[in-house]
Motif scaffolding. Sequence first.
Motif, mmCIF file in Angstrom:
data_model
loop_
_atom_site.group_PDB
_atom_site.id
_atom_site.type_symbol
_atom_site.label_atom_id
_atom_site.label_comp_id
_atom_site.label_asym_id
_atom_site.label_seq_id
_atom_site.Cartn_x
_atom_site.Cartn_y
_atom_site.Cartn_z
ATOM 1 N N ARG A 36 -5.505 8.550 5.819
ATOM 2 C CA ARG A 36 -5.492 7.217 5.201
ATOM 3 C C ARG A 36 -4.475 6.314 5.891
ATOM 4 N N PHE A 37 -3.362 6.890 6.328
ATOM 5 C CA PHE A 37 -2.353 6.146 7.074
ATOM 6 C C PHE A 37 -2.951 5.642 8.391
ATOM 7 N N THR A 39 2.184 11.904 8.556
ATOM 8 C CA THR A 39 1.212 10.959 8.009
ATOM 9 C C THR A 39 -0.173 11.581 7.973
ATOM 10 N N GLU A 87 0.787 -1.223 0.000
ATOM 11 C CA GLU A 87 0.000 0.000 0.000
ATOM 12 C C GLU A 87 0.831 1.292 0.000
ATOM 13 N N LEU A 88 1.927 1.307 0.748
ATOM 14 C CA LEU A 88 2.640 2.559 0.974
ATOM 15 C C LEU A 88 3.802 2.795 0.026
ATOM 16 N N TYR A 129 -1.024 8.691 1.446
ATOM 17 C CA TYR A 129 -0.973 8.259 2.840
ATOM 18 C C TYR A 129 -0.159 9.204 3.726
#
Length: 611
Positions: free
Chosen positions: A253-254, A250, A224-225, A240
């Motif tokens: 979403r993070f 951050t 994802e990141l 994120y």
Amino acid sequence: MQEGGNGLFILGISCFYHDSAACLIRDGEIVAAAQEERFTRKKHDAGFPENAIQYCLDHAEIKTGDLEHVVFYEKPFLTFERLLYSYITAAPRGLSSWLKSMPLWLRHKLHIPKFIKKKLGFEGDILFTEHHEAHAASAFYPSPFDEAAILTIDGVGEWATATYGYGRGREITLLKELQFPDSLGLLYSAFTYFTGFKVNSGEYKLMGLAPYGEPIYKDLILDELVDVKEDGSLRLDLSYFDFLGGLRMTGKRFDTLFGGPPRIPEAPITRREMDIAASIQAVTEEVVLKMVNHAHRETGLENLCLAGGVALNCVANGRILRQGPFRNIWIQPAAGDAGGALGAALSVWHRYLERDRTAPDGRDRQKASFLGPVYSDSYIKEFLNSRLIPFHELPEENRAGTIVEHIIAGRIIGYMAGRMEFGPRALGARSILGDPRREDTQSVMNLKIKYRESFRPFAPAVLEESAADYFELDRSSPYMLLVAKVRGDKRLALPSNGAEDILARLNTRRSEVPAITHVDFSARIQTVNKHDKPDFYEIIKEFENQTGCPMIVNTSFNVRGEPIVCTPEDAYRCFMRTEMDVLVLGNTILLKEEQPPWLESREWRNELILD
């Protein structure tokens, strides 16, 4: 004031981000280097390093007019260009961050030559290196190698976030760079922030927390990141993160991805934070190994030099040593921005002035990183007598023996002797010492002396010739930048039911030297030899003579939120503020029970900015 004489002097300066510093070289040899924080007592001081500069000049017994060149460690206009890009990209969301940063830029950062000339009274031109060029120079030029691959990794400098290349003789060639906003250093700092630690300060805490957890989020991070390629280059999913234009690392979403908001600083550490720490550490090690393997494929060299803030991740460094393709590695002990001052000065000597390096003799040119101020016994005694402070002299013939008797008795020793270290690690000049065999040493040092989190491990200072008897390490580690496992025959069997509570795990005896053995049986090792620090070596050797154990606990002489002590005054203050038992200043020794009452209010701790 030690140097004097003629020569061509170059002053390197780093400042205005974090860990400002100055370094002076003469004819290509490092003469002096220090971080500004040690003088101002403001941890990670980013201000102009006027005190560090003055120390360097005083040590060499020169004045500003004797300087041939002054060099700044990065190019501010390129950095400003990157900031403009960031704020424009994030607009209007980044307005508050923009307004916060602009005054310093308009006052100082866009006028560096004028500012430095005015501050120093220097009449020559101010030279500039690029940020990662300074890192590369700090890694290669002091190394013991005639040729080596070079890898620099940090948060960001101008546009670059990582570079690789090679050094040969006096030449450095950087082949490729990774550019902002894609940054392994910023990724690690984002998790530092999310787990409740301070960015550009608490990353080593995240590393120390990782062994308590399991890397259950590793795949999530990679899915994802961040997209990581085979050569170690990476691309962050910026949706994120909030560091482009915000005041946080951050975004929401993070938070959603990891089951809630960031940990509040000083709140209890939960299983989530342990597992997050383990996961980002695993990702970081994987990325670094890919970068290292790619640098080896591209250069075909057997030696590797490292610098940049990520090079302070000694767990990753240990994996490079064990699993990487290079035969030898050398890491700049001041790998962060402070080391940029040293690298910039050396870059001017070798690249701008085209001066050759001396032939390698198997030793590095860092002078064991003991590059800071030293205080004579006469200065120390004058200080103690002027304050009516009780002390005893330590005769040379039984100096080590007297100190060791106190360590064996379970007392904690503040130790200040010789030139101060350059870089974030205490290497035996500004150290707190203890007995590694005692189960209570770690908790006493953390809670009653350092006033810091109980989970944080301590390092062993071990005789170089005995390191392999206790650790899975086949070479020296003089700068405390390698982590290795305690040997199997020195470990103890653990209970089969693994404790969840962090303190319960911490208090489980794991080896013959529990005070320096982390929960995963690892240790951040400093090897000590007689050549680099004879007084410190003699203490450890005497400890071995009396106990059979060739190491002692070594941690930095400071409390949490405070820089490492610099002067005898700093050392005495720290000694009296804490539950330290004994203070050694050069060839004098002070016992806590003999000292007059310390009248300072305990509110002094409120003045420190916790990291």
